[in-house]
Scaffold this motif. Sequence first.
Motif, PDB file in Angstrom:
ATOM      1  N   UNK A  87       0.831  -1.203   0.000  1.00 53.82           N
ATOM      2  CA  UNK A  87       0.000   0.000   0.000  1.00 53.82           C
ATOM      3  C   UNK A  87       0.869   1.257   0.000  1.00 53.82           C
ATOM      4  N   UNK A  88       0.366   2.289  -0.649  1.00 54.59           N
ATOM      5  CA  UNK A  88       1.094   3.546  -0.721  1.00 54.59           C
ATOM      6  C   UNK A  88       0.102   4.686  -0.521  1.00 54.59           C
ATOM      7  N   UNK A  89       0.485   5.671   0.274  1.00 49.27           N
ATOM      8  CA  UNK A  89      -0.336   6.865   0.439  1.00 49.27           C
ATOM      9  C   UNK A  89       0.485   8.101   0.106  1.00 49.27           C
TER      10      UNK A  89
ATOM     11  N   UNK B  94      -4.524   7.073  -1.994  1.00 48.64           N
ATOM     12  CA  UNK B  94      -4.041   5.769  -1.556  1.00 48.64           C
ATOM     13  C   UNK B  94      -4.123   4.752  -2.673  1.00 48.64           C
ATOM     14  N   UNK B  95      -3.015   4.039  -2.836  1.00 50.31           N
ATOM     15  CA  UNK B  95      -2.977   2.870  -3.700  1.00 50.31           C
ATOM     16  C   UNK B  95      -3.019   1.676  -2.766  1.00 50.31           C
ATOM     17  N   UNK B  96      -4.124   0.966  -2.744  1.00 45.77           N
ATOM     18  CA  UNK B  96      -4.309  -0.104  -1.752  1.00 45.77           C
ATOM     19  C   UNK B  96      -3.298  -1.220  -1.955  1.00 45.77           C
TER      20      UNK B  96
ATOM     21  N   UNK C 141      -7.916   5.192  -4.128  1.00 46.12           N
ATOM     22  CA  UNK C 141      -8.940   5.765  -3.272  1.00 46.12           C
ATOM     23  C   UNK C 141      -8.401   7.057  -2.682  1.00 46.12           C
ATOM     24  N   UNK C 142      -9.307   7.900  -2.224  1.00 48.90           N
ATOM     25  CA  UNK C 142      -8.905   9.185  -1.650  1.00 48.90           C
ATOM     26  C   UNK C 142      -9.672   9.423  -0.362  1.00 48.90           C
TER      27      UNK C 142
END
Lengths: 113, 112
Positions: free
Chosen positions: A18-20, A77-79, A65-66
């Motif tokens: 995951x990346x935010x 966010x990239x889950x 997602x945001x």
Amino acid sequence: DAGITQSPRHKVTETGTPVTLRCHQTENHRYMYWYRQDPGHGLRLIHYSYGVKDTDKGEVSDGYSVSRSKTEDFLLTLESATSSQTSVYFCAITWDRGTGELFFGEGSRLTVL
Amino acid sequence: GQQVMQIPQYQHVQEGEDFTTYCNSSTTLSNIQWYKQRPGGHPVFLIQLVKSGEVKKQKRLTFQFGEAKKNSSLHITATQTTDVGTYFCAGQGGTSYGKLTFGQGTILTVHP
């Protein structure tokens, strides 16, 4: 200067993690946007927000997602990151009473291995 | 959905030559905007055109919006090395405030 700060500016990660990405603004702008830039595609809208907890999908929202729990922060966010999400991500704002022109942050370069 | 095509993708010129990039939208636009991105930088807003047939100038840069509000052009007279970068057009349709559809961009290289 629209007072936009993006973090991190550079990130290398592995597929499946995951990346935010964070976009922070200091001038109480209502409208915020996330775009991605890829060679040959220009900039494409991922998600946007018209206020706290008011978000919607853009042209290329799949896999992203945001969240916007407060005016100053818009998180992307990239889950579960994939190599196709390797890109440069730009956050942008528009003036609340402007004509829709965008003011961009410095960008976040993401590499997914 | 709305598509904006921009040509050429690349343009190499000698300093002092003119440069033009063209944009064409699949749908009628409420306005078109132009941005410049220096190498390694972020896009920076240049100008917005709203009216049919509108022409605006910024020093050596001339921007035009077509009569049908579906196409636009940016012309730079007598390029300078400071003009190097990628030029993007971006169309806005209807009431989609801030939701722009960008062209692919034209990468301009200026040889001294």
